[in-house]
Design a protein around this motif. Structure first.
Motif, short mmCIF file in Angstrom:
data_model
loop_
_atom_site.label_atom_id
_atom_site.label_comp_id
_atom_site.label_asym_id
_atom_site.label_seq_id
_atom_site.Cartn_x
_atom_site.Cartn_y
_atom_site.Cartn_z
N GLY A 234 -15.75 18.73 7.80
CA GLY A 234 -14.82 19.81 8.07
C GLY A 234 -15.47 21.06 8.61
N PHE A 235 -16.79 21.06 8.71
CA PHE A 235 -17.47 22.21 9.31
C PHE A 235 -17.45 22.07 10.83
CE2 PHE A 235 -19.54 21.82 5.11
CZ PHE A 235 -19.13 23.03 4.60
N TYR A 236 -17.83 23.16 11.49
CA TYR A 236 -17.77 23.15 12.96
C TYR A 236 -19.16 23.20 13.56
CZ TYR A 236 -12.80 23.73 12.57
OH TYR A 236 -11.48 23.51 12.27
N ARG A 237 -19.32 22.58 14.70
CA ARG A 237 -20.58 22.57 15.44
C ARG A 237 -20.28 22.70 16.92
NH1 ARG A 237 -22.16 23.36 11.31
NH2 ARG A 237 -23.59 22.28 9.95
N ALA A 238 -21.26 23.22 17.67
CA ALA A 238 -21.06 23.33 19.12
C ALA A 238 -21.71 22.13 19.79
CB ALA A 238 -21.68 24.61 19.65
N ASN A 239 -21.05 21.61 20.79
CA ASN A 239 -21.62 20.56 21.62
C ASN A 239 -22.55 21.24 22.62
OD1 ASN A 239 -22.20 18.52 23.35
ND2 ASN A 239 -20.10 17.76 23.49
N LEU A 240 -23.85 21.12 22.37
CA LEU A 240 -24.81 21.91 23.17
C LEU A 240 -24.95 21.40 24.59
CD1 LEU A 240 -27.51 22.74 20.50
CD2 LEU A 240 -25.67 24.16 21.34
N GLU A 241 -24.32 20.28 24.91
CA GLU A 241 -24.31 19.86 26.31
C GLU A 241 -23.43 20.76 27.16
OE1 GLU A 241 -23.15 15.79 26.29
OE2 GLU A 241 -25.22 15.11 26.39
N TYR A 242 -22.43 21.40 26.51
CA TYR A 242 -21.47 22.20 27.27
C TYR A 242 -21.48 23.68 26.90
CZ TYR A 242 -19.68 17.60 28.39
OH TYR A 242 -19.57 16.32 28.81
N CYS A 243 -21.95 24.02 25.70
CA CYS A 243 -21.91 25.41 25.24
C CYS A 243 -22.68 26.30 26.21
CB CYS A 243 -22.53 25.51 23.85
SG CYS A 243 -22.73 27.21 23.31
N LYS A 244 -21.99 27.34 26.71
CA LYS A 244 -22.63 28.25 27.67
C LYS A 244 -23.24 29.45 26.98
CE LYS A 244 -19.45 27.02 31.37
NZ LYS A 244 -18.11 27.34 31.87
N GLY A 245 -23.09 29.54 25.66
CA GLY A 245 -23.72 30.62 24.91
C GLY A 245 -23.09 31.97 25.11
N CYS A 246 -21.76 32.03 25.25
CA CYS A 246 -21.13 33.33 25.49
C CYS A 246 -21.12 34.19 24.24
CB CYS A 246 -19.71 33.14 26.02
SG CYS A 246 -18.58 32.31 24.89
N GLY A 247 -21.06 33.57 23.06
CA GLY A 247 -21.12 34.36 21.83
C GLY A 247 -19.78 34.77 21.27
N ILE A 248 -18.68 34.29 21.87
CA ILE A 248 -17.35 34.65 21.37
C ILE A 248 -17.17 34.14 19.94
CG2 ILE A 248 -14.89 34.09 21.61
CD1 ILE A 248 -15.11 34.44 24.55
N CYS A 249 -17.64 32.91 19.65
CA CYS A 249 -17.45 32.32 18.32
C CYS A 249 -18.13 33.19 17.26
CB CYS A 249 -17.97 30.89 18.28
SG CYS A 249 -19.61 30.67 18.97
N SER A 250 -19.34 33.63 17.59
CA SER A 250 -20.10 34.44 16.62
C SER A 250 -19.42 35.79 16.40
CB SER A 250 -21.51 34.61 17.16
OG SER A 250 -22.07 35.80 16.75
N LYS A 251 -18.87 36.37 17.47
CA LYS A 251 -18.21 37.67 17.37
C LYS A 251 -16.90 37.58 16.60
CE LYS A 251 -18.49 41.90 18.68
NZ LYS A 251 -19.70 42.69 18.48
N GLU A 252 -16.16 36.50 16.80
CA GLU A 252 -14.83 36.39 16.21
C GLU A 252 -14.84 35.74 14.84
OE1 GLU A 252 -12.19 37.92 17.42
OE2 GLU A 252 -13.56 38.63 18.95
N CYS A 253 -15.98 35.22 14.38
CA CYS A 253 -16.04 34.58 13.07
C CYS A 253 -15.87 35.63 11.99
CB CYS A 253 -17.37 33.86 12.91
SG CYS A 253 -17.49 32.97 11.36
N LYS A 254 -14.77 35.57 11.23
CA LYS A 254 -14.47 36.63 10.27
C LYS A 254 -15.49 36.68 9.13
CE LYS A 254 -11.04 37.86 12.69
NZ LYS A 254 -11.36 38.82 13.72
N PRO A 255 -15.88 35.56 8.51
CA PRO A 255 -16.89 35.65 7.45
C PRO A 255 -18.32 35.82 7.97
CG PRO A 255 -15.91 33.46 7.51
CD PRO A 255 -15.35 34.20 8.65
N GLY A 256 -18.52 35.81 9.26
CA GLY A 256 -19.85 36.00 9.82
C GLY A 256 -20.76 34.80 9.60
N ALA A 257 -20.22 33.62 9.72
CA ALA A 257 -21.01 32.41 9.45
C ALA A 257 -21.79 31.95 10.68
CB ALA A 257 -20.10 31.29 8.97
N ILE A 258 -21.47 32.50 11.86
CA ILE A 258 -22.12 32.02 13.08
C ILE A 258 -23.08 33.08 13.58
CG2 ILE A 258 -21.74 31.04 15.36
CD1 ILE A 258 -18.86 30.52 14.55
N LYS A 259 -24.29 32.67 13.85
CA LYS A 259 -25.29 33.60 14.37
C LYS A 259 -25.78 33.06 15.71
CE LYS A 259 -29.27 34.98 12.43
NZ LYS A 259 -30.21 35.08 11.30
N MET A 260 -25.97 33.97 16.68
CA MET A 260 -26.52 33.55 17.96
C MET A 260 -28.03 33.68 17.91
SD MET A 260 -23.81 32.71 19.59
CE MET A 260 -24.30 32.42 21.27
N VAL A 261 -28.73 32.59 18.15
CA VAL A 261 -30.20 32.64 18.17
C VAL A 261 -30.68 32.23 19.56
CG1 VAL A 261 -30.42 32.15 15.72
CG2 VAL A 261 -30.43 30.27 17.35
#
Lengths: 308, 97
Positions: free
Chosen positions: B66-93
């Motif tokens: 039930g957790f979420y992951r990015a498909n790194l073949e397509y992820c362009k690294g825009c960072g929207i997911c990290s910005k919009e994550c309300k509990p702050g669970a996503i970090k851009m590295v």
């Protein structure tokens, strides 16, 4: 899927009709809005798309991002082709050449393809009363050719054809009110939407899908490249546009205006303008001018909704 | 696509430039546009699915837990997911390859 409520709007929330691998810029809210809209339209949809950002990023030959029937047409005639498709389907079904089922026809164009070049074809199609949905993806300039001004560009914005300088403020005219022009055709459903408010967007697309006459959706799509903002703030700026009253979310159902999300009390327009590179040259008095205009337009909208 | 895009000749294309494969843009991997990648902290994740909904590239998928992951073949690294994550669970590295 934990997103509760999504199944109210779409039968298969997981289905993607704009698949990965398209060439949109990082943080493009335009393809995001279209992806959300297509989830609600479902697989029985035919899309006619005018030239613009969404066309060039989705289908560089020989690849396509769409998993639904899609046709690329010239800038002017998105609405004309969509009305042709709709008539053809209706007649083929009457003659029992094809199976009778609910097929949605949508026409998609950018703000240039809608408010500048495609306006007369759109007006004609709305007047003839074809059953189709027109989606205008408004990113406030001709972004695909490198940011040129359109009639949908807001006052003061920098584009390559409205550069700011000593004698110029950037774009010198105000944004054309396209939803009101569409509403003036007395069609059953006109709405403004923004992908930053997904469930509001889903509800509006669902309504547009169910009406039997033309419907028009005006979607603000934040363009990080053209607006000169970081790509991760694309959703944030959509929210700011709504909360400052620059882009109010409302719908016009059979001539009755209704605000679907009230951002009152409005935040100052400066919050929206300050972070964007295209408004960097604006001085305090210019921002005050935009603030006055925005407040006046918001009050006018409230008057139309009967709230004042 | 039967073969890589750059090997196509003009006479091999369909008449009217009709594309007869469905959604074959999947074969074009946009992952190498990326300079940052999202990393999920599952202990903070509330499985709300906002990252999945807001991803312009449709690159985020749900795992069996039930957790979420990015498909790194397509992820362009825009960072929207990290910005919009309300509990702050996503970090851009930074994505080191």
């Amino acid at each position: 899927m934990r997103l509760k409520g999504l199944e109210l709007y779409t039968e298969h929330p997981e289905a993607e009709f704009a698949v990965s691998g398209h060439r949109a810029c990082q943080g493009c809210a335009e393809i995001l809005g279209l992806r959300m809209a297509l989830k609600v339209f479902g697989k029985d949809t035919i899309m006619a798309m005018a030239t613009g950002c969404m066309e060039i990023i989705s289908t560089p030959l020989p690849t396509t991002t769409w998993t639904i029937p899609w046709i690329h047409i010239a800038f002017e005639n998105a609405a004309a082709v969509a009305s042709g498709i709709e008539s053809a389907i209706r007649i083929l079904q009457e003659k029992k050449k094809i199976e009778r089922k609910d097929i949605h026809v949508i026409a998609v164009a950018g703000d240039g393809g809608t408010s500048d070049i495609g306006l007369q074809a759109l007006s004609g199609a709305l007047e003839r009363g074809h059953k189709f949905t027109y989606i205008c993806l408004d990113n406030e300039a001709y972004m695909n050719t490198g940011i040129q001004r359109s009639s949908s560009t807001p006052y003061g914005a920098m584009t390559t054809t409205s550069p700011p300088g000593k004698k110029s403020i950037g774009q010198s005219t105000w944004k054309k009110n396209m939803p009101k022009i569409a509403a003036a055709h007395n069609i059953p459903y006109v709405a403004t939407a923004c992908p930053s408010y997904p469930f509001d967007l889903f509800a509006k697309i669902k309504k547009a899908r169910t009406v039997n006459d033309p419907s028009y959706i005006h979607m603000l799509s934040v363009c990080p490249t053209g607006w000169r903002i970081p790509p991760d703030l694309a959703i944030e700026y959509g929210k700011l546009a709504v909360r400052t009253g620059v882009f109010p979310l409302y719908e016009v159902e059979d001539g009755r205006y209704r605000i679907t999300y009230s951002p009152e009390p409005l935040r100052p327009v400066a919050d929206y303008i300050k972070g964007q590179g295209r408004f960097r040259h604006l001085k305090e008095e210019d921002i005050a001018l935009i603030q006055n205009r925005t407040t006046a337009e918001w009050e006018e909208l409230k008057y139309l909704c009967g709230l004042r | 696509m039967a073969k890589p895009m750059e090997q196509y000749k003009w006479h091999e294309l369909n008449v009217g430039c009709v594309i007869d494969e469905v959604g074959n843009a999947r074969e074009y991997k946009t992952g190498d546009w990326r300079s940052q990648k999202p990393v999920w902290n599952d202990s903070k994740c509330i499985k709300c699915g906002l990252c999945w909904l807001y991803c312009p590239d449709a690159a985020i998928y749900q795992t069996e837990e039930g957790f979420y992951r990015a498909n790194l073949e397509y992820c362009k690294g825009c960072g929207i997911c990290s910005k919009e994550c309300k509990p702050g669970a996503i970090k851009m590295v930074e994505d080191v390859r």
